[in-house]
Design an enzyme around this catalytic site. Sequence first.
Site, PDB file in Angstrom:
ATOM      1  N   ASP A  98       0.859  -1.179   0.000  1.00  0.00           N
ATOM      2  CA  ASP A  98       0.000   0.000   0.000  1.00  0.00           C
ATOM      3  C   ASP A  98       0.901   1.237   0.000  1.00  0.00           C
ATOM      4  O   ASP A  98       1.774   1.380   0.861  1.00  0.00           O
ATOM      5  CB  ASP A  98      -0.880  -0.016   1.255  1.00  0.00           C
ATOM      6  CG  ASP A  98      -2.265   0.551   0.998  1.00  0.00           C
ATOM      7  OD1 ASP A  98      -2.334   1.652   0.422  1.00  0.00           O
ATOM      8  OD2 ASP A  98      -3.253  -0.086   1.397  1.00  0.00           O
ATOM      9  N   ASP A 199      -2.943   4.722  -2.398  1.00  0.00           N
ATOM     10  CA  ASP A 199      -3.964   5.347  -1.565  1.00  0.00           C
ATOM     11  C   ASP A 199      -4.343   6.737  -2.104  1.00  0.00           C
ATOM     12  O   ASP A 199      -3.457   7.554  -2.380  1.00  0.00           O
ATOM     13  CB  ASP A 199      -3.374   5.478  -0.153  1.00  0.00           C
ATOM     14  CG  ASP A 199      -4.409   5.829   0.886  1.00  0.00           C
ATOM     15  OD1 ASP A 199      -5.288   5.000   1.154  1.00  0.00           O
ATOM     16  OD2 ASP A 199      -4.335   6.945   1.451  1.00  0.00           O
ATOM     17  N   GLU A 241      -6.337   4.236  -6.095  1.00  0.00           N
ATOM     18  CA  GLU A 241      -7.639   4.482  -5.480  1.00  0.00           C
ATOM     19  C   GLU A 241      -8.133   5.856  -5.922  1.00  0.00           C
ATOM     20  O   GLU A 241      -7.509   6.871  -5.612  1.00  0.00           O
ATOM     21  CB  GLU A 241      -7.509   4.436  -3.953  1.00  0.00           C
ATOM     22  CG  GLU A 241      -8.852   4.557  -3.252  1.00  0.00           C
ATOM     23  CD  GLU A 241      -8.770   4.932  -1.782  1.00  0.00           C
ATOM     24  OE1 GLU A 241      -9.740   4.717  -1.054  1.00  0.00           O
ATOM     25  OE2 GLU A 241      -7.724   5.491  -1.354  1.00  0.00           O
ATOM     26  N   HIS A 315     -11.326  -2.554   3.170  1.00  0.00           N
ATOM     27  CA  HIS A 315     -11.278  -2.251   4.604  1.00  0.00           C
ATOM     28  C   HIS A 315     -12.038  -0.972   4.960  1.00  0.00           C
ATOM     29  O   HIS A 315     -12.113  -0.616   6.132  1.00  0.00           O
ATOM     30  CB  HIS A 315      -9.820  -2.121   5.037  1.00  0.00           C
ATOM     31  CG  HIS A 315      -9.142  -0.977   4.338  1.00  0.00           C
ATOM     32  ND1 HIS A 315      -8.883  -0.978   2.980  1.00  0.00           N
ATOM     33  CD2 HIS A 315      -8.712   0.226   4.789  1.00  0.00           C
ATOM     34  CE1 HIS A 315      -8.330   0.159   2.645  1.00  0.00           C
ATOM     35  NE2 HIS A 315      -8.206   0.917   3.713  1.00  0.00           N
ATOM     36  N   ASP A 316     -12.542  -0.248   3.955  1.00  0.00           N
ATOM     37  CA  ASP A 316     -13.313   0.981   4.213  1.00  0.00           C
ATOM     38  C   ASP A 316     -14.814   0.757   4.018  1.00  0.00           C
ATOM     39  O   ASP A 316     -15.599   1.677   4.277  1.00  0.00           O
ATOM     40  CB  ASP A 316     -12.889   2.091   3.239  1.00  0.00           C
ATOM     41  CG  ASP A 316     -11.445   2.531   3.436  1.00  0.00           C
ATOM     42  OD1 ASP A 316     -10.955   2.489   4.575  1.00  0.00           O
ATOM     43  OD2 ASP A 316     -10.809   2.907   2.430  1.00  0.00           O
TER      44      ASP A 316
HETATM   45  C1  NOJ Z   1      -8.056   5.556   1.848  1.00  0.00           C
HETATM   46  C2  NOJ Z   1      -7.828   4.368   2.717  1.00  0.00           C
HETATM   47  O1  NOJ Z   1      -8.357   3.232   2.098  1.00  0.00           O
HETATM   48  C3  NOJ Z   1      -8.451   4.675   4.056  1.00  0.00           C
HETATM   49  O2  NOJ Z   1      -8.486   3.551   4.893  1.00  0.00           O
HETATM   50  C4  NOJ Z   1      -7.693   5.810   4.673  1.00  0.00           C
HETATM   51  O3  NOJ Z   1      -8.314   6.210   5.870  1.00  0.00           O
HETATM   52  C5  NOJ Z   1      -7.601   7.009   3.747  1.00  0.00           C
HETATM   53  N1  NOJ Z   1      -7.329   6.663   2.386  1.00  0.00           N
HETATM   54  C6  NOJ Z   1      -6.513   7.928   4.192  1.00  0.00           C
HETATM   55  O4  NOJ Z   1      -5.262   7.333   3.979  1.00  0.00           O
END
Ligand code: NOJ
Length: 541
Positions: A98, A199, A241, A315-316
């Site tokens: 990541d 990210d 992302e 994970h989000d």
């Molecule tokens: C996206 C990530 O997937 C998330 O978990 C994170 O809180 C934010 N970016 C900030 O890095």
Amino acid sequence: MEKKWWHNSVVYQIYPRSFMDSNGDGIGDLKGIIEKLDYLKLLGIDVIWLSPVYKSPNDDNGYDISDYCDIMEEFGTMNDMDELINEANNRGIKIVMDLVVNHTSDEHNWFVESRKSKDNPYRDYYVWRDPVDGKEPNDIPSVFSGSAWEYDELSGQYFLHLFSKRQPDLNWENPKVHEEVYNMMNFWLDKGIGGFRMDVIDLIGKLPDQEITANGPKLHDYLQEMNKKTFGNRDVLTVGETWGATPEIAKLYSDPDRHELSMIFQFEHILLDQQEGKEKWDLKPLNLLELKEVFNKWQTQLDGKAWNSLFWNNHDLPRIVSRWGNDTEYRKESAKMLATLLHVMQGTPYIYQGEEIGMTNIQFEKIEEYDDIETKNMYKDRISKEYKHEDIMESIYAKGRDNARTPMQWSGEIHGGFTKGQPWLMVNSNYKEINVEESVNDPDSIFNHYRQLIELRKKLPVIVYGSFEMLAENDDKIFAYTRELNGEKLLVVANFTKENAEFSYNRGVHEVSILLSNYKNSSFSIENLSLRPFEAIVYKI
Ligand code: NOJ
């Protein structure tokens, strides 16, 4: 399109804190991951996307990095990391790291220095601005509630943080930042990793003074430079992302001729159950017609031009079986239905840990039981705006990030076999019924369905490269499509509801075989099908 190894690969995402604890401190670790590599091999995946394992004070569980070239103490050592890369490579599995370079932790040495004074050599590594009328420079909001500007007494200036105030944004307008990041990326590439998940990469081209955050004008120049200076001449997978991407934007990132990324994560389908123009917490039921329209658009518009990623979970995000499936009566059927729909499309599928055994959302009674900073900040913010506690909790139950972060359920033993200590976040109480041990041993399990989907992808080029056609576009119960390559044709039909549903395929008489179904005795009469609740069938026609 030139063929790439990641076109027919399947990626598995690990959130290390919640995957497997090897030393009883209640926190997952690298040795725990190594212990479970054979399980992942059995599932059949090719790549692991590892959420951050770098040194971090864990304000945002590792997405706040204080040293990119060191490992978080709770997770192990750099030796463990090298061992993980080797052990994975020995099994033909690549490790994708990541890459979090929109921001660092406030404990990163660059920021510690930057904060010291206006003339510190690291000052311009971050985004500092003078107050305007004694207040924040402008109205940019933080994703984690409140303003994105934090006042720093010492120098009397504000710094920018699009996430928590302990995650200051790097200043990508400073070329020195680029060099630092590229050196760090090469350090990891030299270790033999398989690539990067990037990210919130769409934010690095921001122009804060114009209140532009996503898709800034220099974004693609930066990515082309990054490609050239780091991974461009290595055969790796890169995935960005990008929350605001359209198919047009996706092509800028992943048209092979532009030398940027392999693919992006786009979130158009994920945003369908929130009210327009509002936040993710402002809920709205999913409309199946809209979901089909979004997939149709992405499947057809990138075909031959760029590459899709395919995912329901990370994970989000909440657990898909609780979100758009049915996590009670039809948990197994609906989890398999959702997997089938996604895994027979064009693109690289991503499985998030626990998805392959149908893990479900969690409901904690009290806000104090939650860990996630986004959830907690939102709760405070909405309470201060006089929202009702019950309404806020309902949003958290539906969308909170801790839904995905409860520990992996390995067995029916205490704490689901995740740890011999006290888990950092409560294990879902359904672990006796939903766990890996049970799933691996049951030939009809969700796990074994995922395994078969992965096998099919390896066997059938039509799944990897075939063209896509959406069927029954206006049917609000059925999700059906075909894939076709060199005269070979697949038909996928799924009932998205818990009622029976009808479907018919009337394009001549066909010889039909069933490659996969989530029910016994599925019908072969595609001209006149009656599907049971959440039934999903892959036909070869
Ligand atoms: C996206 C990530 O997937 C998330 O978990 C994170 O809180 C934010 N970016 C900030 O890095």
